[in-house]
Write a protein that holds these residues in place. Structure first.
Motif, PDB file in Angstrom:
ATOM      1  N   SER A  46      30.802  13.736  84.184  1.00  0.00           N
ATOM      2  CA  SER A  46      29.603  12.965  83.860  1.00  0.00           C
ATOM      3  C   SER A  46      28.397  13.907  83.906  1.00  0.00           C
ATOM      4  N   PRO A  47      27.262  13.527  83.308  1.00  0.00           N
ATOM      5  CA  PRO A  47      26.099  14.423  83.235  1.00  0.00           C
ATOM      6  C   PRO A  47      25.609  14.944  84.580  1.00  0.00           C
ATOM      7  N   ARG A  48      25.714  14.138  85.651  1.00  0.00           N
ATOM      8  CA  ARG A  48      25.276  14.591  86.976  1.00  0.00           C
ATOM      9  C   ARG A  48      26.423  15.174  87.793  1.00  0.00           C
ATOM     10  N   GLY A  49      27.633  15.134  87.249  1.00  0.00           N
ATOM     11  CA  GLY A  49      28.770  15.757  87.912  1.00  0.00           C
ATOM     12  C   GLY A  49      29.411  14.956  89.017  1.00  0.00           C
ATOM     13  N   GLU A  50      29.002  13.692  89.196  1.00  0.00           N
ATOM     14  CA  GLU A  50      29.575  12.906  90.283  1.00  0.00           C
ATOM     15  C   GLU A  50      30.876  12.217  89.893  1.00  0.00           C
ATOM     16  N   LEU A  51      31.147  12.133  88.592  1.00  0.00           N
ATOM     17  CA  LEU A  51      32.370  11.495  88.093  1.00  0.00           C
ATOM     18  C   LEU A  51      33.158  12.470  87.224  1.00  0.00           C
ATOM     19  N   LEU A  52      34.460  12.318  87.253  1.00  0.00           N
ATOM     20  CA  LEU A  52      35.344  13.080  86.379  1.00  0.00           C
ATOM     21  C   LEU A  52      36.263  12.094  85.673  1.00  0.00           C
ATOM     22  N   ALA A  53      36.237  12.103  84.339  1.00  0.00           N
ATOM     23  CA  ALA A  53      37.118  11.244  83.552  1.00  0.00           C
ATOM     24  C   ALA A  53      38.285  12.070  83.044  1.00  0.00           C
ATOM     25  N   THR A  54      39.490  11.525  83.150  1.00  0.00           N
ATOM     26  CA  THR A  54      40.682  12.214  82.666  1.00  0.00           C
ATOM     27  C   THR A  54      41.474  11.282  81.755  1.00  0.00           C
ATOM     28  N   VAL A  55      42.114  11.883  80.761  1.00  0.00           N
ATOM     29  CA  VAL A  55      42.935  11.145  79.804  1.00  0.00           C
ATOM     30  C   VAL A  55      44.329  11.756  79.821  1.00  0.00           C
ATOM     31  N   GLY A  56      45.340  10.909  79.892  1.00  0.00           N
ATOM     32  CA  GLY A  56      46.698  11.421  79.920  1.00  0.00           C
ATOM     33  C   GLY A  56      47.720  10.340  79.655  1.00  0.00           C
ATOM     34  N   VAL A  57      48.957  10.673  79.948  1.00  0.00           N
ATOM     35  CA  VAL A  57      50.051   9.727  79.756  1.00  0.00           C
ATOM     36  C   VAL A  57      49.826   8.519  80.666  1.00  0.00           C
ATOM     37  N   GLY A  58      49.706   7.373  80.077  1.00  0.00           N
ATOM     38  CA  GLY A  58      49.567   6.157  80.870  1.00  0.00           C
ATOM     39  C   GLY A  58      48.170   5.599  80.963  1.00  0.00           C
ATOM     40  N   GLY A  59      47.148   6.359  80.542  1.00  0.00           N
ATOM     41  CA  GLY A  59      45.831   5.745  80.602  1.00  0.00           C
ATOM     42  C   GLY A  59      44.663   6.691  80.732  1.00  0.00           C
ATOM     43  N   VAL A  60      43.522   6.076  81.031  1.00  0.00           N
ATOM     44  CA  VAL A  60      42.260   6.787  81.256  1.00  0.00           C
ATOM     45  C   VAL A  60      41.820   6.469  82.676  1.00  0.00           C
ATOM     46  N   TRP A  61      41.447   7.525  83.426  1.00  0.00           N
ATOM     47  CA  TRP A  61      41.059   7.342  84.813  1.00  0.00           C
ATOM     48  C   TRP A  61      39.666   7.884  85.046  1.00  0.00           C
ATOM     49  N   LEU A  62      39.005   7.301  86.034  1.00  0.00           N
ATOM     50  CA  LEU A  62      37.680   7.732  86.434  1.00  0.00           C
ATOM     51  C   LEU A  62      37.739   8.069  87.924  1.00  0.00           C
ATOM     52  N   TRP A  63      37.304   9.304  88.258  1.00  0.00           N
ATOM     53  CA  TRP A  63      37.350   9.771  89.635  1.00  0.00           C
ATOM     54  C   TRP A  63      35.935   9.859  90.189  1.00  0.00           C
ATOM     55  N   ASP A  64      35.716   9.275  91.371  1.00  0.00           N
ATOM     56  CA  ASP A  64      34.460   9.441  92.093  1.00  0.00           C
ATOM     57  C   ASP A  64      34.652  10.680  92.968  1.00  0.00           C
TER      58      ASP A  64
END
Length: 240
Positions: free
Chosen positions: A165-183
């Protein structure tokens, strides 16, 4: 081909070498930089535009754009397929053949990271440069850049795309099975709402309140605060 950050120069690499054009004067013939005999497959400017990095069969090279001088970095003699500068330009990360390398741009020396650097297929720096995320080897890896240590590992096999994310607090990942959002502060992984089958890549909005996913002619839009799916629609492709 790649433009410098302020657009005053254009660089290109290939079998014949590395070329540099001055965009303002637009010369018919570019400056030819000293390059490895087997050429360069890709080039990238540092954030300030004072350095140009290139990768090829002979490894990784750095050029001082003003002096036109070349420096070969200490490290692998081949196998690096792509490189990326940290936001401040003080570090250069390279991946290839399932391995990850990190160099100190000032000293030209290779920096050893603590933690697994094998199996990594791609990396991305956080916007502030404090973190380096990599995917491969059965998961998502996050290094503390200053400490050069592995901050945490996340067991998420089959990831092929990630974005901060623009401020670096979130990381989005895409892969087998879905899309995830990491805090990245709190640590938990969030599976985003709605069917995510077919998503190939994602991008955050400038303020980070939205996440857009695309793939297979479809677009997904999520609210990053509530994790709810705002919309999911097909895209009409015209003239394809």
């Amino acid at each position: 081909m790649v433009f410098s950050p302020r657009g005053e120069r254009l660089a290109g690499g290939g079998i014949g070498g590395v070329w540099l054009w001055d965009v303002a004067t637009r010369p018919r013939a570019p400056d030819v930089l000293d390059a490895p005999t087997d050429g360069v497959s890709s080039v990238v400017f540092s954030p300030g535009g004072e350095l140009l990095a290139g990768v090829g069969g002979n490894g990784v090279q750095l050029w001082d754009v003003k002096a036109r001088a070349r420096v070969d970095l200490v490290g692998p003699t081949g196998g690096v397929s792509s490189v990326v500068f940290s936001p401040g330009g003080e570090l250069l990360a390279g991946v290839g053949g399932g391995s990850l390398w990190l160099w100190d741009v000032k000293t030209r020396a290779r920096v050893d990271l603590v933690g697994p650097t094998g199996g990594v297929s791609s990396v991305v720096f956080s916007p502030g440069g404090e973190s380096l995320a990599g995917v491969g080897g059965g998961g998502v890896w996050l290094w503390d850049v200053k400490a050069r240590s592995l901050d945490r590992a996340r067991s998420t096999p089959g990831v092929w795309w990630m974005a901060f994310s623009p401020r670096g607090e979130l990381l989005a990942t895409v892969g087998v099975g879905g899309v995830w959002l990491w805090d990245l502060k709190a640590g938990p992984r969030v599976d985003l709402a709605g069917s995510t089958v077919g998503v190939l890549s994602v991008v955050f909005s400038p303020r980070g309140e939205l996440l857009v996913g695309v793939g297979d002619g479809e677009v997904w839009l999520w609210d990053t605060a509530t994790h709810g799916l705002i919309s999911h629609s097909e895209v009409l492709l015209v003239g394809v």
